[in-house]
Design a protein around this motif. Structure first.
Motif, PDB file in Angstrom:
ATOM      1  N   UNK A  54       0.854  -1.182   0.000  1.00 15.89           N
ATOM      2  CA  UNK A  54       0.000   0.000   0.000  1.00 15.89           C
ATOM      3  C   UNK A  54       0.893   1.236   0.000  1.00 15.89           C
ATOM      4  N   UNK A  55       0.498   2.216  -0.802  1.00 18.28           N
ATOM      5  CA  UNK A  55       1.224   3.482  -0.836  1.00 18.28           C
ATOM      6  C   UNK A  55       0.433   4.499  -0.015  1.00 18.28           C
ATOM      7  N   UNK A  56       1.102   5.118   0.917  1.00 16.02           N
ATOM      8  CA  UNK A  56       0.461   6.115   1.772  1.00 16.02           C
ATOM      9  C   UNK A  56       0.120   7.372   0.973  1.00 16.02           C
ATOM     10  N   UNK A  57      -0.908   8.057   1.426  1.00 12.35           N
ATOM     11  CA  UNK A  57      -1.274   9.331   0.807  1.00 12.35           C
ATOM     12  C   UNK A  57      -0.082  10.278   0.840  1.00 12.35           C
ATOM     13  N   UNK A  58       0.096  10.997  -0.237  1.00  9.76           N
ATOM     14  CA  UNK A  58       1.180  11.967  -0.322  1.00  9.76           C
ATOM     15  C   UNK A  58       2.522  11.396  -0.732  1.00  9.76           C
ATOM     16  N   UNK A  59       2.611  10.084  -0.913  1.00  2.00           N
ATOM     17  CA  UNK A  59       3.867   9.441  -1.330  1.00  2.00           C
ATOM     18  C   UNK A  59       3.775   9.110  -2.816  1.00  2.00           C
ATOM     19  N   UNK A  60       4.746   9.554  -3.580  1.00  2.67           N
ATOM     20  CA  UNK A  60       4.799   9.229  -5.009  1.00  2.67           C
ATOM     21  C   UNK A  60       5.095   7.743  -5.170  1.00  2.67           C
ATOM     22  N   UNK A  61       4.554   7.144  -6.212  1.00  2.00           N
ATOM     23  CA  UNK A  61       4.711   5.697  -6.408  1.00  2.00           C
ATOM     24  C   UNK A  61       6.183   5.281  -6.403  1.00  2.00           C
ATOM     25  N   UNK A  62       7.045   6.077  -7.003  1.00  2.00           N
ATOM     26  CA  UNK A  62       8.461   5.692  -7.057  1.00  2.00           C
ATOM     27  C   UNK A  62       9.147   5.772  -5.694  1.00  2.00           C
ATOM     28  N   UNK A  63       8.508   6.419  -4.731  1.00  2.00           N
ATOM     29  CA  UNK A  63       9.076   6.544  -3.390  1.00  2.00           C
ATOM     30  C   UNK A  63       8.477   5.561  -2.386  1.00  2.00           C
ATOM     31  N   UNK A  64       7.636   4.662  -2.865  1.00  2.00           N
ATOM     32  CA  UNK A  64       7.049   3.666  -1.969  1.00  2.00           C
ATOM     33  C   UNK A  64       8.166   2.824  -1.359  1.00  2.00           C
ATOM     34  N   UNK A  65       7.988   2.471  -0.109  1.00  2.00           N
ATOM     35  CA  UNK A  65       9.057   1.800   0.649  1.00  2.00           C
ATOM     36  C   UNK A  65       9.367   0.388   0.189  1.00  2.00           C
ATOM     37  N   UNK A  66       8.480  -0.228  -0.570  1.00  2.00           N
ATOM     38  CA  UNK A  66       8.678  -1.633  -0.942  1.00  2.00           C
ATOM     39  C   UNK A  66       9.487  -1.837  -2.218  1.00  2.00           C
ATOM     40  N   UNK A  67       9.829  -0.773  -2.946  1.00  2.00           N
ATOM     41  CA  UNK A  67      10.641  -0.926  -4.158  1.00  2.00           C
ATOM     42  C   UNK A  67      12.112  -1.022  -3.799  1.00  2.00           C
ATOM     43  N   UNK A  68      12.861  -1.782  -4.598  1.00  2.00           N
ATOM     44  CA  UNK A  68      14.311  -1.704  -4.459  1.00  2.00           C
ATOM     45  C   UNK A  68      14.793  -0.529  -5.303  1.00  2.00           C
TER      46      UNK A  68
END
Length: 76
Positions: A32-46
């Motif tokens: 899940x991506x939190x509100x206000x977080x850009x998709x590329x900054x989601x914590x689950x990506x390497x």
């Protein structure tokens, strides 16, 4: 001319993720991506995945539309 398919299955493969229907469904349920977080900054990506997403969106590449679709799916 690039004639490859740019759909959600192909995007998951491009990102090195399980691109089976069950794998995609599981990823969407658990990521899940939190509100206000850009998709590329989601914590689950390497680093490589985040870079690919950011570059694709910046360049408005053929992947942009499906990345936007994934972004919506991860916020539902």
């Amino acid at each position: 001319m690039d004639t490859s398919v740019h759909d959600i299955t192909a995007l998951f493969a491009q990102l090195g993720l399980d691109n089976t229907p069950a794998g995609i469904e599981n990823f969407i349920k658990t990521s899940v991506i939190a509100d206000g977080v850009a998709i590329e900054n989601a914590e689950f990506w390497n680093v490589a995945q985040a870079s690919f997403i950011a570059d694709s969106l910046q360049e408005d590449s053929d992947w942009s539309e499906v990345i936007d679709q994934l972004d919506t799916m991860l916020r539902s």
